[in-house]
Design an enzyme around this catalytic site. Structure first.
Site, PDB file in Angstrom:
ATOM      1  CD1 TRP A 129      48.856  23.719  16.636  1.00  0.00           C
ATOM      2  CD2 TRP A 129      49.737  25.617  17.257  1.00  0.00           C
ATOM      3  NE1 TRP A 129      47.730  25.068  16.191  1.00  0.00           N
ATOM      4  CE2 TRP A 129      48.355  25.565  16.845  1.00  0.00           C
ATOM      5  CE3 TRP A 129      50.134  25.992  18.177  1.00  0.00           C
ATOM      6  CZ2 TRP A 129      47.793  27.180  16.496  1.00  0.00           C
ATOM      7  CZ3 TRP A 129      49.671  27.981  17.794  1.00  0.00           C
ATOM      8  CH2 TRP A 129      48.044  28.070  17.468  1.00  0.00           C
ATOM      9  CG  ASP A 133      50.952  21.762  22.841  1.00  0.00           C
ATOM     10  OD1 ASP A 133      49.690  21.938  23.422  1.00  0.00           O
ATOM     11  OD2 ASP A 133      50.993  22.848  22.040  1.00  0.00           O
ATOM     12  CE  LYS A 163      42.975  23.457  20.626  1.00  0.00           C
ATOM     13  NZ  LYS A 163      42.711  24.535  18.964  1.00  0.00           N
TER      14      LYS A 163
END
Ligand SMILES: Cc1ncc(COP(=O)(O)O)c(C=O)c1O
Length: 361
Positions: free
Chosen positions: A103, A173, A197
């Protein structure tokens, strides 16, 4: 099928049963309103109250200082990969990226479209198995910001504490470990996370942003891509994901009732440790991440062969242990065990692992 199974999906992921039950109860009509949350105006008093509950719940859980804005945006964490450099990477500046997994690489790719970047660490060698030590960082002291991914969901690699980036604004992030443990929000200039999530359904992105960053935003950005728009309009410039924000408000209530993030962290560590112990107790399973960088949200491991991995996930699925297949880019097994994932599911997996090894080891 009405029975719930054990859902190890990396996201969208398992939500707390009391949250789903409350949402189900109030689906046709919010108490005293006569309509569902999806049918009311985002500018109504009812939604305003829901919105405030979501924001104050997050502020309480994460102990967010008053000089930080809490925004509920759309476009996923992926849009933040672009918005951050568009807003905070000036034409003459450069931004530091610390790459500990897939990511972070994607975030860097978008930043490169916007301006100059410096890769202050790249842990790709060995397949992203750990975070770097402070002595390994090649930081630019004049960087516009430094970007990290607090938990790399695909590799299962997590920062246990913030890197020391000096006075450079730290941007994170935190999509896959937000709300899993307390965060010293004051150490960050901006934290962002997709909701799907640990916070709620997909379609909402949380942004926690220090107020002084607003001064850095250049003129001329598109309205929706400018953080100032969302701060000035309190996330209601356009129609937000009302349903998602409602679920976040319920998840916050559930977390507060469970004792907050210190209690949650303790539970998460216990759950993760059970699986890591099962991995370490044998040569059959091989953990992906180094011990010090192991994620408490996404436990990644390998078996002796890809054939055995396929067999493992197929048999696990047949036993109601769903979503264990590793990300398509790295293979292997990944057990995502977010806040709402029950301890009983973890012990079921550990039992399954022992049994599978006995039959195939
Ligand atoms: C750490 C991390 N960052 C970013 C993303 C992308 O999020 P989204 O799909 O909300 O754009 C994900 C998705 O799984 C993720 O795990």
């Amino acid at each position: 099928m009405t029975e719930r199974i054990h859902n190890f999906s990396a996201g969208p992921a398992v939500l707390p049963v009391p949250v789903l039950e409350e949402a189900q109860r109030d689906m046709l009509s919010l108490p005293g309103v006569g309509m569902s949350v999806m049918e009311i105006s985002h500018r109504s008093k009812t939604f305003d109250e829901i919105f405030i509950r979501a924001e104050t719940g997050l502020r309480q859980l994460l102990d967010i200082p008053d000089n930080y804005h809490v925004l509920f945006l759309q476009g996923g964490a992926s849009l933040q990969f672009s918005m951050i450099p568009m807003n905070f990477l000036p034409a003459e500046g450069s931004a530091d990226y610390l790459i500990t997994g897939s990511w972070g690489k994607k975030a860097l790719k978008e930043a490169r479209r916007a301006g100059a970047t410096n890769v202050a660490a790249n842990m790709a060698d060995g397949g992203f198995t750990r975070v770097p030590g402070n002595d390994e960082l090649k930081l630019d002291p004049s960087a516009a910001y430094a970007h990290i991914t607090t938990n790399e969901t695909i590799e299962g690699v997590e920062w246990k504490q913030e890197p020391n980036v000096g006075d450079v604004p730290l941007i994170a992030d935190a999509s896959s470990d937000i709300l899993s443990h307390p965060i010293p929000v004051g150490k960050y200039a901006l934290i962002y996370a997709g909701a799907q999530k640990n916070m709620g359904p997909s379609g909402v992105t949380l942004v926690i942003m220090r107020d002084d960053l607003l001064q850095r935003i250049p003129e001329g950005l598109h309205t929706m891509l400018n953080y100032r728009t969302h701060v000035e309009n309190k996330s209601l410039y356009n129609t937000p994901n009302t349903w998602g924000i409602y679920i976040i408000s319920l998840v916050c209530k559930w977390l507060i009732e469970k004792g907050g993030l210190i209690a949650m962290h303790r539970e998460n560590e216990k759950k993760a440790q059970l699986i890591y112990d099962a991995i370490d107790s044998t040569g059959f399973y091989r953990g992906h991440a180094d011990h010090d960088s192991r994620s408490i949200m996404n436990v990644t491991f390998r078996l002796p062969s890809e054939e055995l991995e396929k067999k493992f996930t197929a048999e696990a699925t047949a036993q109601g242990l769903d979503g264990l297949k590793g990300h398509r880019s790295v293979g292997g097994i990944r057990a995502s065990i977010y806040n709402a994932f029950p301890l009983a599911g973890v012990t079921a997996l550990v039992e399954f692992m022992k049994d599978f090894e006995n039959k195939n080891g």
